[in-house]
Design a protein around this motif. Structure first.
Motif, PDB file in Angstrom:
ATOM      1  N   GLU A   1      -2.313  12.297  -0.150  1.00  0.00           N
ATOM      2  CA  GLU A   1      -2.576  13.183  -1.286  1.00  0.00           C
ATOM      3  C   GLU A   1      -2.983  14.537  -0.751  1.00  0.00           C
ATOM      4  O   GLU A   1      -4.153  14.763  -0.445  1.00  0.00           O
ATOM      5  CB  GLU A   1      -3.632  12.549  -2.179  1.00  0.00           C
ATOM      6  CG  GLU A   1      -3.037  11.380  -2.923  1.00  0.00           C
ATOM      7  CD  GLU A   1      -4.052  10.680  -3.778  1.00  0.00           C
ATOM      8  OE1 GLU A   1      -4.160  11.019  -4.958  1.00  0.00           O
ATOM      9  OE2 GLU A   1      -4.738   9.810  -3.254  1.00  0.00           O
TER      10      GLU A   1
ATOM     11  N   ALA B   1       6.815   4.402  -8.905  1.00  0.00           N
ATOM     12  CA  ALA B   1       6.183   4.924  -7.698  1.00  0.00           C
ATOM     13  C   ALA B   1       5.695   3.781  -6.819  1.00  0.00           C
ATOM     14  O   ALA B   1       5.893   3.793  -5.599  1.00  0.00           O
ATOM     15  CB  ALA B   1       5.013   5.826  -8.081  1.00  0.00           C
ATOM     16  N   TRP B   2       5.095   2.755  -7.437  1.00  0.00           N
ATOM     17  CA  TRP B   2       4.616   1.640  -6.631  1.00  0.00           C
ATOM     18  C   TRP B   2       5.767   0.920  -5.964  1.00  0.00           C
ATOM     19  O   TRP B   2       5.669   0.515  -4.801  1.00  0.00           O
ATOM     20  CB  TRP B   2       3.829   0.672  -7.511  1.00  0.00           C
ATOM     21  CG  TRP B   2       2.497   1.195  -7.911  1.00  0.00           C
ATOM     22  CD1 TRP B   2       1.818   2.194  -7.294  1.00  0.00           C
ATOM     23  CD2 TRP B   2       1.699   0.771  -8.994  1.00  0.00           C
ATOM     24  NE1 TRP B   2       0.643   2.420  -7.943  1.00  0.00           N
ATOM     25  CE2 TRP B   2       0.525   1.545  -8.983  1.00  0.00           C
ATOM     26  CE3 TRP B   2       1.832  -0.196  -9.984  1.00  0.00           C
ATOM     27  CZ2 TRP B   2      -0.486   1.396  -9.927  1.00  0.00           C
ATOM     28  CZ3 TRP B   2       0.823  -0.364 -10.911  1.00  0.00           C
ATOM     29  CH2 TRP B   2      -0.327   0.428 -10.878  1.00  0.00           C
TER      30      TRP B   2
ATOM     31  N   ARG C   1       4.450   5.309 -12.943  1.00  0.00           N
ATOM     32  CA  ARG C   1       3.550   4.668 -11.993  1.00  0.00           C
ATOM     33  C   ARG C   1       4.227   3.475 -11.320  1.00  0.00           C
ATOM     34  O   ARG C   1       4.167   3.319 -10.089  1.00  0.00           O
ATOM     35  CB  ARG C   1       2.286   4.164 -12.721  1.00  0.00           C
ATOM     36  CG  ARG C   1       1.231   5.216 -12.975  1.00  0.00           C
ATOM     37  CD  ARG C   1       0.914   6.059 -11.787  1.00  0.00           C
ATOM     38  NE  ARG C   1      -0.014   5.486 -10.835  1.00  0.00           N
ATOM     39  CZ  ARG C   1      -1.310   5.725 -10.802  1.00  0.00           C
ATOM     40  NH1 ARG C   1      -1.862   6.510 -11.701  1.00  0.00           N
ATOM     41  NH2 ARG C   1      -2.064   5.200  -9.879  1.00  0.00           N
TER      42      ARG C   1
ATOM     43  N   ASP D   1       6.689   2.604  -2.925  1.00  0.00           N
ATOM     44  CA  ASP D   1       5.544   2.825  -2.033  1.00  0.00           C
ATOM     45  C   ASP D   1       4.933   4.202  -2.201  1.00  0.00           C
ATOM     46  O   ASP D   1       4.452   4.809  -1.247  1.00  0.00           O
ATOM     47  CB  ASP D   1       5.948   2.629  -0.559  1.00  0.00           C
ATOM     48  CG  ASP D   1       6.243   1.181  -0.272  1.00  0.00           C
ATOM     49  OD1 ASP D   1       5.911   0.356  -1.122  1.00  0.00           O
ATOM     50  OD2 ASP D   1       6.794   0.884   0.792  1.00  0.00           O
ATOM     51  N   ARG D   2       4.969   4.715  -3.419  1.00  0.00           N
ATOM     52  CA  ARG D   2       4.285   5.980  -3.688  1.00  0.00           C
ATOM     53  C   ARG D   2       3.104   5.693  -4.601  1.00  0.00           C
ATOM     54  O   ARG D   2       2.819   4.541  -4.914  1.00  0.00           O
ATOM     55  CB  ARG D   2       5.233   6.960  -4.388  1.00  0.00           C
ATOM     56  CG  ARG D   2       6.384   7.413  -3.557  1.00  0.00           C
ATOM     57  CD  ARG D   2       7.204   8.426  -4.316  1.00  0.00           C
ATOM     58  NE  ARG D   2       7.987   7.863  -5.384  1.00  0.00           N
ATOM     59  CZ  ARG D   2       7.833   8.160  -6.661  1.00  0.00           C
ATOM     60  NH1 ARG D   2       6.908   9.004  -7.031  1.00  0.00           N
ATOM     61  NH2 ARG D   2       8.593   7.619  -7.581  1.00  0.00           N
ATOM     62  N   LYS D   3       2.414   6.750  -5.045  1.00  0.00           N
ATOM     63  CA  LYS D   3       1.278   6.532  -5.932  1.00  0.00           C
ATOM     64  C   LYS D   3       1.574   6.899  -7.380  1.00  0.00           C
ATOM     65  O   LYS D   3       0.983   6.359  -8.291  1.00  0.00           O
ATOM     66  CB  LYS D   3       0.078   7.348  -5.454  1.00  0.00           C
ATOM     67  CG  LYS D   3      -0.616   6.689  -4.300  1.00  0.00           C
ATOM     68  CD  LYS D   3      -1.907   7.366  -3.967  1.00  0.00           C
ATOM     69  CE  LYS D   3      -2.657   6.559  -2.927  1.00  0.00           C
ATOM     70  NZ  LYS D   3      -3.722   7.348  -2.315  1.00  0.00           N
TER      71      LYS D   3
ATOM     72  N   THR E   1       1.682   7.435   0.401  1.00  0.00           N
ATOM     73  CA  THR E   1       1.452   8.816  -0.003  1.00  0.00           C
ATOM     74  C   THR E   1       0.209   9.388   0.659  1.00  0.00           C
ATOM     75  O   THR E   1      -0.817   8.722   0.732  1.00  0.00           O
ATOM     76  CB  THR E   1       1.256   8.875  -1.514  1.00  0.00           C
ATOM     77  OG1 THR E   1       2.264   8.099  -2.122  1.00  0.00           O
ATOM     78  CG2 THR E   1       1.311  10.271  -2.026  1.00  0.00           C
TER      79      THR E   1
ATOM     80  N   PHE F   1      -7.237   7.944 -13.343  1.00  0.00           N
ATOM     81  CA  PHE F   1      -5.998   7.221 -13.011  1.00  0.00           C
ATOM     82  C   PHE F   1      -4.762   7.908 -13.593  1.00  0.00           C
ATOM     83  O   PHE F   1      -3.736   7.273 -13.776  1.00  0.00           O
ATOM     84  CB  PHE F   1      -6.040   5.782 -13.525  1.00  0.00           C
ATOM     85  CG  PHE F   1      -7.226   5.013 -13.035  1.00  0.00           C
ATOM     86  CD1 PHE F   1      -7.297   4.614 -11.717  1.00  0.00           C
ATOM     87  CD2 PHE F   1      -8.267   4.711 -13.889  1.00  0.00           C
ATOM     88  CE1 PHE F   1      -8.397   3.912 -11.260  1.00  0.00           C
ATOM     89  CE2 PHE F   1      -9.370   4.024 -13.433  1.00  0.00           C
ATOM     90  CZ  PHE F   1      -9.439   3.623 -12.113  1.00  0.00           C
TER      91      PHE F   1
ATOM     92  N   ASN G   1      -1.346  10.713 -10.789  1.00  0.00           N
ATOM     93  CA  ASN G   1      -2.730  10.230 -10.880  1.00  0.00           C
ATOM     94  C   ASN G   1      -3.735  11.381 -10.896  1.00  0.00           C
ATOM     95  O   ASN G   1      -4.892  11.203 -10.627  1.00  0.00           O
ATOM     96  CB  ASN G   1      -3.042   9.295  -9.720  1.00  0.00           C
ATOM     97  CG  ASN G   1      -2.933   9.991  -8.378  1.00  0.00           C
ATOM     98  OD1 ASN G   1      -2.458  11.121  -8.313  1.00  0.00           O
ATOM     99  ND2 ASN G   1      -3.360   9.344  -7.337  1.00  0.00           N
TER     100      ASN G   1
ATOM    101  N   ARG H   1       0.843  -1.192   0.000  1.00  0.00           N
ATOM    102  CA  ARG H   1       0.000   0.000   0.000  1.00  0.00           C
ATOM    103  C   ARG H   1       0.885   1.251   0.000  1.00  0.00           C
ATOM    104  O   ARG H   1       1.809   1.352   0.798  1.00  0.00           O
ATOM    105  CB  ARG H   1      -0.795  -0.046   1.295  1.00  0.00           C
ATOM    106  CG  ARG H   1      -2.094   0.641   1.318  1.00  0.00           C
ATOM    107  CD  ARG H   1      -2.626   0.452   2.748  1.00  0.00           C
ATOM    108  NE  ARG H   1      -3.625   1.441   3.018  1.00  0.00           N
ATOM    109  CZ  ARG H   1      -4.838   1.398   2.507  1.00  0.00           C
ATOM    110  NH1 ARG H   1      -5.180   0.413   1.712  1.00  0.00           N
ATOM    111  NH2 ARG H   1      -5.721   2.334   2.799  1.00  0.00           N
ATOM    112  N   PRO H   2       0.599   2.207  -0.873  1.00  0.00           N
ATOM    113  CA  PRO H   2       1.426   3.417  -0.902  1.00  0.00           C
ATOM    114  C   PRO H   2       1.271   4.224   0.384  1.00  0.00           C
ATOM    115  O   PRO H   2       0.196   4.214   1.001  1.00  0.00           O
ATOM    116  CB  PRO H   2       0.898   4.195  -2.089  1.00  0.00           C
ATOM    117  CG  PRO H   2       0.114   3.238  -2.879  1.00  0.00           C
ATOM    118  CD  PRO H   2      -0.381   2.194  -1.940  1.00  0.00           C
TER     119      PRO H   2
END
Lengths: 183, 332, 184, 102
Positions: A36, B38-39, B35, B42-44, A34, B52, B47, A31-32
């Motif tokens: 937001e 980032a994963w 993406r 552990d980032r997103k 981050t 998405f 987006n 799970r990220p």
């Protein structure tokens, strides 16, 4: 190095590569962490050091006595003020200015303040498009509450003004005449 | 409609299709890379733009197009303008010889899904990859900046060194298929993929193409942290964009070539051939991104050591072993 | 249509070569020369020699010219203002010799006239390979030996000897060059 | 064979002349001198390939490939020499290296 006495290093290298790849593979599905930001805001801790405020007494008077200690302690020289004296020798700041475009939020001013007037708050959202709007005047800084130590009142501890002239208090020597020491 | 016009139309349609698909894939590869990285961390990742973040490539394009097109005053004007194109064009030209699907029946004729079936297809690819050096070298030299020059000298040395091991690792596939024509190399892998016969050659090829497209364990020419941005330090706007998109086209092309040479090309059960080809190519792209998220950058001397003292001799030994093996099989 | 393409490519080759030898900037000269080699490689392709055409690009444009570029960039020779331009006395023998060669070529062109061209068939990869490794197998061996000698020689020349003052300090320069030399 | 062999030979002749002029004119600059040699070798290769196409034999092509291999050996040695000379005198002008002149 004698050959065949230890396992071939290439296998160790390949194993190291595979281990690394496996670790990153696992992290893809994690799970990220981050947050937001504009959508989800994190609550900062109460002692977070962000926007600086000037607090008031429990009675409602200004705490600041314009002693310049915060200005002297500030490593980036972003605090300036002008002292003035009210009736009864009560000192206050005629104007008080903090340039937040310079401030590094180190908290030394709050450490230095003898009257607990200058304090740091957890309000970290002070971005502006125009840099001049980051110069906060006294009206912007002064709040109505008394901040972190609600009981504290400097002048009640210290009293206002000096009652007698220098040397006139009971256990005090008269002031030294510096010119009299000269040959 | 005469036969000639029909031929020309089909050819143009194929070229247009390849341009469209490859450029779109390259743009989305940038997005996918951001993406995935980032994963891994552990980032997103991006987006915000569209659902998405799927419109992010478009936003990037608009940003690049509206940026200032800066040229350093001391730069060599024409070479500075020419170099990005020199980097991007060979990459997409290579796609001309890659068969990306089984021949289809269209308007009553057999249409091979390949632009040009050259009888020296493999050498054509080698030639284009050796030409791709010029974009790096001239771009860095023409910028007249010390970082760019250092980056381009490193790039020259790296690309030339790894081209050798890349070419040598492909010789066994040619020996097995008995042809330099890529469609015949694919046809030879109908039953068993060459990766089964040639795992070593596949490994050497994989490392070499990672070095050829300057991906992360081998990104010495553009090492941020040492050389700012390497050979494209002085570039901005769409010229930088050309370098950038060329790099990603290169990933797709080299992934497609690895598929063609070792993973059986478009062969695969059930699904249509085109889908198999794209899936295998994207698997390579994913592997490159995954590697980027995992491995640290090599030092220059380690890179040269790996290329010249490990990969090239191994590839030579592999060619020799393949030759012996083929001879023994022939004798029996 | 094919003859027309041939003549266009011939013109490109000649003009690019002309620019290359008239250019005092070494890097520009190399870029022009690469253009010329490209056109020449397409000519080779049209003359039914696909393997030679591709190797022209791989070896000439992709390796030899890159080697030149590498040396120019490494030794920082790309400064036309520092280079000494050829003086007037250098031009005359060159022009005379070039004119003689050119005249010989043109005489050939004029005297025989365009003869009926024999229908030479294109030579495939297989035929080429059989000729190379069968009939001329010894030549391949000799060339490989020559490449080996060139490698050893370049290694010797590129080595920094420690008895000369600054030796060994800027090691990377010589080393990386050596690694280049093995490629062709 | 798309064009008469003579035309190919004329093109090769022109290229050879250009290479020769380059060598003669740029005698001072070692790099340009080597480039001139490359041009001349290319012209030779063109003549060989044209011959191969004219008579339909692979021999000419084999020879051009051999020329290429030879050139790469020659260039690698020559450029190593250039680097060596540049290291000694910080220049690549041929006239600077005239110590053995009698």
């Amino acid at each position: 190095m004698a050959p065949f006495t230890k396992p071939m290093p290439i296998f160790n290298d390949l194993k190291a590569l595979a281990t690394g790849l496996f670790v990153t593979w696992k992290h893809i599905f994690r799970r990220p962490v981050t947050v937001e930001y504009p959508d989800a805001k994190r609550t900062p801790y109460p002692r977070y050091r962000a926007r600086i405020v000037l607090t008031r007494d429990p009675d409602g008077g200004e705490r600041c006595v314009a002693c310049y200690l915060c200005s002297a302690a500030c490593p980036v020289d972003c605090i300036s003020m002008e002292a003035a004296e009210g009736e009864g020798g009560r000192r206050y700041a005629r104007w008080f200015r903090i340039n937040f475009s310079r401030c590094i939020f180190c908290g030394l001013c709050a450490e230095a303040c003898p009257t607990l007037a200058i304090q740091m708050t957890p309000d970290y959202e002070i971005c502006e498009r125009d840099v001049m709007e980051l110069v906060y005047e006294k009206e912007d800084l002064l709040i109505d509450g008394c901040g972190k130590d609600p009981e504290y009142n400097f002048y009640r501890h210290a009293g206002i003004g000096v009652v007698n002239p220098r040397g006139g208090n009971p256990d005090e020597e008269p002031p030294v005449d510096v010119r009299g020491l000269m040959p | 409609m005469t036969d000639l016009t029909l031929d020309i139309t089909i050819h143009l349609a194929k070229i247009a299709l390849i341009f469209f698909v490859v450029l779109t894939l390259a743009a989305y590869l940038v997005f996918a890379e951001r993406r995935l990285l980032a994963w891994i961390q552990d980032r997103k990742g991006p987006n915000r733009v569209g659902p998405f973040g799927l419109l992010q490539p478009l936003a990037d394009l608009i940003k690049l197009l509206t940026k200032e097109d800066f040229r350093p005053p001391q730069a060599d004007k024409w070479l500075f303008y020419l170099a990005p194109a020199m980097a991007a064009i060979p990459a997409i030209l290579t796609f001309a010889v890659i068969p990306f699907g089984a021949p289809v029946r269209l308007l009553g004729r057999e249409v091979p899904l390949q632009v040009a079936d050259l009888n020296v297809g493999l050498l054509f690819f080698m030639a284009l990859s050796s030409i791709a050096v010029y974009g790096v070298a001239l771009g860095g030299w023409a910028s007249n900046s010390k970082y760019a020059l250092l980056g381009s000298i490193r790039g020259l040395a790296q690309l030339i060194s790894y081209e050798l091991s890349m070419g040598l690792s492909l010789v066994p596939t040619v020996m097995l298929a008995g042809s330099l024509r890529l469609s015949e190399i694919v046809a030879a892998q109908k039953g068993v993929w060459f990766i089964v016969y040639q795992p070593l050659a596949f490994a050497i090829f994989l490392v070499s193409i990672a070095a050829e497209c300057k991906r992360i364990p081998f990104d010495i020419p553009e090492a941020e942290g040492e050389l700012v941005a390497g050979f494209h330090t002085e570039y901005s706007g769409m010229r930088f964009g050309l370098f950038f998109v060329g790099e990603y086209i290169n990933i797709i092309v080299l992934g497609g070539l690895a598929t063609t040479f070792f993973l059986g090309g478009w062969h695969g059960p059930l699904l249509p051939s085109f889908v198999w080809f794209v899936a295998k190519t994207l698997a390579f792209a994913f592997f490159f991104i995954w590697m980027r998220g995992t491995l640290p950058r090599l030092r220059y001397d380690q890179l040269m050591h790996l290329g010249w003292k490990v990969l090239t001799p191994l590839a030579l030994v592999n060619i020799l072993a393949t030759g012996w093996w083929l001879m023994i099989r022939e004798l029996r | 249509m094919e003859p027309a393409i041939f003549y266009i490519l011939a013109a490109v080759t000649v003009i690019a070569t002309l620019f290359a030898i008239a250019e005092k900037h070494a890097v520009h000269a190399i870029v022009y020369l690469v253009t010329s080699f490209f056109a020449l490689s397409v000519i080779f392709f049209m003359l039914g020699a696909p393997v030679v055409a591709v190797f022209e690009v791989i070896i000439y444009a992709g390796a030899i010219m890159v080697l030149f570029l590498f040396v120019i960039m490494m030794l920082d020779l790309g400064h036309p203002e520092r280079a000494r331009l050829p003086g007037g006395r250098d031009w005359w023998p060159a022009l005379v010799l070039g004119a003689v060669t050119l005249a010989a070529a043109l005489t050939l062109f004029v005297s025989r006239g365009p003869a009926a061209s024999a229908a030479g068939k294109a030579i495939g990869v297989k035929e080429f390979a059989l000729a190379l490794f069968g009939k001329y197998g010894v030549a391949v061996e000799v060339i490989s030996l020559q490449l080996l000698f060139a490698l050893v020689g370049a290694l010797y020349l590129g080595k920094r000897r420690n008895d000369r003052g600054e030796g060994g300090r800027r090691l990377g320069e010589g080393q990386s060059l050596l690694r280049e030399e093995r490629h062709p | 064979m798309i064009v008469p062999y003579e035309h190919v030979l004329v093109l090769a002749g022109i290229l050879f002349a250009l290479g020769l002029v380059c060598v003669m004119v740029w005698r001072l600059n070692l790099i340009m001198l080597l480039i001139g040699i490359e041009i001349m070798l290319n012209a030779t290769m063109l003549a060989f390939v044209g011959g191969a196409a004219r008579w339909g034999m692979a021999d000419g092509q084999v020879f051009s490939l051999v020329i290429m291999a030879m050139t790469s050996a020659e260039v690698s040695l020559a450029l190593a020499m250039v680097v060596y000379l540049h290291r000694r005198k910080k220049t690549v002008e041929a006239d600077e290296f005239s110590e053995l002149k009698g």
